[in-house]
Design an enzyme around this catalytic site. Structure first.
Site, mmCIF file in Angstrom:
data_model
loop_
_atom_site.group_PDB
_atom_site.id
_atom_site.type_symbol
_atom_site.label_atom_id
_atom_site.label_comp_id
_atom_site.label_asym_id
_atom_site.label_seq_id
_atom_site.Cartn_x
_atom_site.Cartn_y
_atom_site.Cartn_z
ATOM 1 N N LYS A 150 41.090 -9.021 -15.174
ATOM 2 C CA LYS A 150 40.135 -7.906 -15.801
ATOM 3 C C LYS A 150 39.713 -6.666 -14.922
ATOM 4 O O LYS A 150 39.860 -5.467 -15.243
ATOM 5 C CB LYS A 150 39.145 -8.545 -16.812
ATOM 6 C CG LYS A 150 39.503 -9.190 -18.022
ATOM 7 C CD LYS A 150 38.467 -10.272 -18.370
ATOM 8 C CE LYS A 150 39.009 -10.897 -19.290
ATOM 9 N NZ LYS A 150 39.692 -12.056 -18.462
ATOM 10 N N TYR B 27 47.727 -20.956 -20.283
ATOM 11 C CA TYR B 27 46.704 -20.513 -19.919
ATOM 12 C C TYR B 27 46.222 -21.240 -18.458
ATOM 13 O O TYR B 27 45.868 -22.387 -18.495
ATOM 14 C CB TYR B 27 45.612 -20.455 -20.841
ATOM 15 C CG TYR B 27 44.228 -19.769 -20.257
ATOM 16 C CD1 TYR B 27 44.324 -18.351 -20.275
ATOM 17 C CD2 TYR B 27 43.078 -20.406 -19.665
ATOM 18 C CE1 TYR B 27 43.066 -17.803 -19.715
ATOM 19 C CE2 TYR B 27 42.094 -20.080 -19.088
ATOM 20 C CZ TYR B 27 42.126 -18.503 -19.240
ATOM 21 O OH TYR B 27 40.856 -18.010 -18.512
ATOM 22 N N ASN C 83 36.136 22.063 2.243
ATOM 23 C CA ASN C 83 37.458 21.007 2.386
ATOM 24 C C ASN C 83 37.531 20.484 0.783
ATOM 25 O O ASN C 83 36.627 20.638 -0.106
ATOM 26 C CB ASN C 83 36.735 19.713 2.854
ATOM 27 C CG ASN C 83 36.370 20.008 4.174
ATOM 28 O OD1 ASN C 83 36.924 20.739 4.983
ATOM 29 N ND2 ASN C 83 35.601 19.271 5.042
ATOM 30 N N SER D 111 32.381 -14.662 -15.899
ATOM 31 C CA SER D 111 32.971 -13.254 -15.834
ATOM 32 C C SER D 111 32.083 -12.364 -16.679
ATOM 33 O O SER D 111 32.585 -11.146 -16.842
ATOM 34 C CB SER D 111 34.276 -13.306 -16.483
ATOM 35 O OG SER D 111 34.272 -14.083 -17.646
ATOM 36 N N THR E 298 62.535 22.273 0.964
ATOM 37 C CA THR E 298 63.196 21.011 1.172
ATOM 38 C C THR E 298 62.704 20.701 2.620
ATOM 39 O O THR E 298 62.683 21.496 3.510
ATOM 40 C CB THR E 298 64.604 20.786 0.982
ATOM 41 O OG1 THR E 298 64.993 21.903 1.843
ATOM 42 C CG2 THR E 298 64.934 21.329 -0.514
ATOM 43 N N HIS E 299 62.445 19.418 2.674
ATOM 44 C CA HIS E 299 61.735 19.019 4.048
ATOM 45 C C HIS E 299 60.694 19.784 4.544
ATOM 46 O O HIS E 299 60.309 20.040 5.674
ATOM 47 C CB HIS E 299 63.032 19.273 5.321
ATOM 48 C CG HIS E 299 64.338 18.615 4.928
ATOM 49 N ND1 HIS E 299 64.599 17.135 4.764
ATOM 50 C CD2 HIS E 299 65.263 19.128 3.952
ATOM 51 C CE1 HIS E 299 66.006 16.779 4.698
ATOM 52 N NE2 HIS E 299 66.282 18.149 3.819
ATOM 53 N N LYS F 62 33.603 25.577 7.133
ATOM 54 C CA LYS F 62 34.323 24.544 6.518
ATOM 55 C C LYS F 62 34.297 24.537 4.759
ATOM 56 O O LYS F 62 33.208 24.345 4.633
ATOM 57 C CB LYS F 62 34.305 23.159 7.031
ATOM 58 C CG LYS F 62 35.047 23.025 8.360
ATOM 59 C CD LYS F 62 36.459 23.008 8.464
ATOM 60 C CE LYS F 62 36.901 21.496 8.203
ATOM 61 N NZ LYS F 62 38.303 21.111 8.402
ATOM 62 N N ASN G 144 41.254 -18.812 -25.313
ATOM 63 C CA ASN G 144 42.522 -18.266 -24.696
ATOM 64 C C ASN G 144 43.477 -17.413 -25.429
ATOM 65 O O ASN G 144 43.562 -16.322 -25.052
ATOM 66 C CB ASN G 144 43.519 -19.554 -24.431
ATOM 67 C CG ASN G 144 42.821 -20.674 -23.491
ATOM 68 O OD1 ASN G 144 41.919 -20.493 -22.904
ATOM 69 N ND2 ASN G 144 43.515 -21.863 -23.305
ATOM 70 N N GLU H 284 41.861 15.579 -2.274
ATOM 71 C CA GLU H 284 41.975 14.494 -1.321
ATOM 72 C C GLU H 284 41.747 12.890 -1.649
ATOM 73 O O GLU H 284 42.410 11.870 -1.506
ATOM 74 C CB GLU H 284 41.356 14.744 0.225
ATOM 75 C CG GLU H 284 41.931 15.812 0.678
ATOM 76 C CD GLU H 284 40.614 16.132 2.164
ATOM 77 O OE1 GLU H 284 40.581 15.293 2.876
ATOM 78 O OE2 GLU H 284 40.136 17.110 1.703
ATOM 79 N N SER I 271 31.193 20.923 5.662
ATOM 80 C CA SER I 271 31.046 19.939 6.921
ATOM 81 C C SER I 271 29.755 20.068 7.386
ATOM 82 O O SER I 271 29.099 20.961 7.445
ATOM 83 C CB SER I 271 32.056 20.588 7.959
ATOM 84 O OG SER I 271 31.887 19.769 9.280
HETATM 85 N N1 ARG Z 1 36.805 -15.780 -19.464
HETATM 86 C C1 ARG Z 1 38.068 -16.334 -19.701
HETATM 87 C C2 ARG Z 1 39.160 -15.494 -19.218
HETATM 88 O O1 ARG Z 1 38.859 -14.215 -18.847
HETATM 89 C C3 ARG Z 1 38.141 -16.582 -21.320
HETATM 90 C C4 ARG Z 1 39.094 -17.759 -21.605
HETATM 91 C C5 ARG Z 1 38.727 -18.965 -20.846
HETATM 92 N N2 ARG Z 1 39.270 -20.165 -21.533
HETATM 93 C C6 ARG Z 1 39.151 -21.366 -20.808
HETATM 94 N N3 ARG Z 1 39.667 -22.101 -21.376
HETATM 95 N N4 ARG Z 1 38.559 -21.296 -19.802
HETATM 96 O O2 ARG Z 1 40.359 -15.710 -19.187
#
Ligand code: ARG
Length: 467
Positions: free
Chosen positions: A333, A325, A293, A31, A163-164, A291, A118, A298, A285
């Site tokens: 994320k 966890y 736009n 990650s 309205t509408h 045009k 965790n 949008e 355009s």
């Molecule tokens: N990168 C993990 C997350 O975003 C961190 C926690 C990972 N903990 C684990 N025991 N693998 O959740």
């Protein structure tokens, strides 16, 4: 010992494993490509934890000094782009810890005492999100400010209220804009409210059950500015309802933005011609030379879709997870980051665009005159003279039909013609049949009368200045 103590291992965590992770699994599980965004929060959390460990006699003063020195170096490396993020070290937490250990040795290895990734990651997201809440609160206030200041120029500018999407009754453009100010003000309230629940400390929950180390959680909470502790270790490491609340807030706010954007698109169309946007918010355009736009509006409308999608994604992410966890949570994320970025950029660009909008008051007024917007005023007039409202409604419908056939407004019928529909109509009716008469008549709280709207503008100004 090599410079990187983890360099000779297959991965960061254990000697238990007898074969290296496959490249695909590494890429799939890592990650750090996105969670490095939590680096500042991760370092702040680690420093607070280390300071507490030292105060509790678990780390020495020398350990703490080493950790502080190492973290300062890491902050520098990250800020200057020199930090070498390693996907094989999986995430932001292990990257920073490995680098710390490379820089300061054993103190770096002691940092993780009484802690798990965790509770660490849960702390990091909350710290990061808290900062983003504050940034967004300021952007929301600016959005409201731009709308209020535009409204201040238009308390007497009459437009058709719909309205509408059919002309209904006259309203002022200011009153219409202030409707959005109310929406964004409630978004601000939602944000402030959810921030209180974001702002609680998970650290101390460790992996899931708490820790046998005598940690001072209150002290860490104070250091990091958390308002309280997560009171159950299983809940602390596993639930992400604070992220769900944020995504719900962001979705609602984007829906408000989207409705405003949609109106701007309509208003700018040739059929309405109510506003014009500065060229810098429009595109041309490639085939139609005439045009211009309203792409920005949008896109603001369109981007509500991705933020709503993130809310749905996060809800589904959580729904089947057993306590405590699970790695699923790593998927929290990207939707959260993108929701924050999309909402922040959208608020910024819409604030600018609204501030630079040219308003065609004459076109608004012409449109209001076309749709018999004062018909309700005539019905109310008759009702005040004792005609039951339902009968007055029918009488006015007949008058509108006649005016339509003649292609004139109600106010353009003669008194004699009006009296033909009901003899109780007097010359004083004409004041009410004008757009301004209609506007002025709605002077109760929440109504569109200019005096009332000006008072609302002052109330909003004072509220926004106090924030
Ligand atoms: N990168 C993990 C997350 O975003 C961190 C926690 C990972 N903990 C684990 N025991 N693998 O959740």
């Amino acid at each position: 010992m090599s410079e990187d103590p983890l360099a000779n291992k297959h991965q960061a965590w254990s000697a238990l494993f007898s074969e290296p992770m496959s490249a695909l699994v590494q890429r799939y599980t890592a990650s750090v490509g996105f969670d490095r965004r939590l680096a500042a929060a991760d370092i702040a959390g680690s420093l607070a934890h280390a300071e507490m460990l030292q105060a509790q006699g678990i780390l020495t003063a020398q350990d703490l000094a080493d950790i502080r020195r190492g973290m300062a170096g890491i902050e520098d490396e990250i800020a200057s782009g020199r930090f070498d993020w390693k996907p094989e070290l999986e995430d932001v937490h292990l990257n920073i810890e490995a680098r710390l250990t490379a820089l300061v040795g054993d103190a770096g290895k002691r940092l993780h005492t009484g802690r798990s990734r965790n509770d660490q990651v849960a702390t990091d997201i909350r710290l990061w999100l808290r900062g983003e809440c504050d940034r967004l609160a300021a952007l929301l206030a600016q959005m409201q400010g731009a709308l209020v200041e535009l409204a201040a120029q238009h308390s007497e500018t009459v437009m058709p209220g719909f309205t509408h999407l059919q002309v209904a009754q006259p309203v002022s453009f200011a009153h219409h804009l202030l409707a959005y100010v109310e929406m964004f003000a409630r978004d601000g309230e939602r944000l402030a409210d959810l921030r209180r629940r974001v702002n609680r400390l998970p650290l101390g929950a460790a992996a899931l059950a708490g820790t046998s180390w005598p940690l001072d959680r209150e002290r860490v909470a104070r250091t990091l500015g958390f308002e309280g502790l997560c009171r159950n270790s299983l809940d602390a490491v596993s639930d992400r309802d604070f992220a769900l609340e944020f995504a719900a807030f962001a979705s609602i706010c984007m829906v408000h933005v989207s409705r405003l954007a949609e109106e701007i698109v309509l208003w700018m169309s040739q059929s309405f011609g109510f506003v014009d946007l500065a060229d810098r918010y429009c595109t041309g355009s490639s085939i139609m030379p005439q045009k211009r736009n309203p792409d920005v509006a949008e896109l603001a409308r369109g981007k509500s879709g991705r933020v709503i999608g993130h809310l749905t994604g996060l809800l589904v992410l959580m729904k089947g997870q057993p306590l405590a966890y699970n790695k699923d949570n790593q998927e929290d994320k990207e939707p959260l980051f993108d929701s924050v970025d999309t909402l922040a950029d959208t608020l910024r660009i819409m604030t600018e665009m609204v501030g630079g909008m040219r308003v065609r008051a004459d076109a608004m007024e012409r449109a209001a005159l076309r749709g018999y917007a004062t018909a309700t005023d005539l019905a109310d007039y008759l009702a005040r003279k004792g005609v039951p409202f339902r009968d007055a409604h029918e009488t006015v419908a007949a008058a509108v039909k006649t005016a339509l056939a003649r292609g004139v407004d109600l106010a353009e019928l003669t008194l004699a013609e009006l009296q033909g529909f009901d003899p109780r109509i007097d010359a004083d009716v004409f004041e009410l049949l004008t757009l301004r008469g209609s506007l002025n008549a709605r002077a109760l709280a929440g109504g569109t009368a200019p005096a009332q709207v000006r008072a609302e503008i002052e109330r909003h100004r004072a509220r926004l200045a106090a924030d």
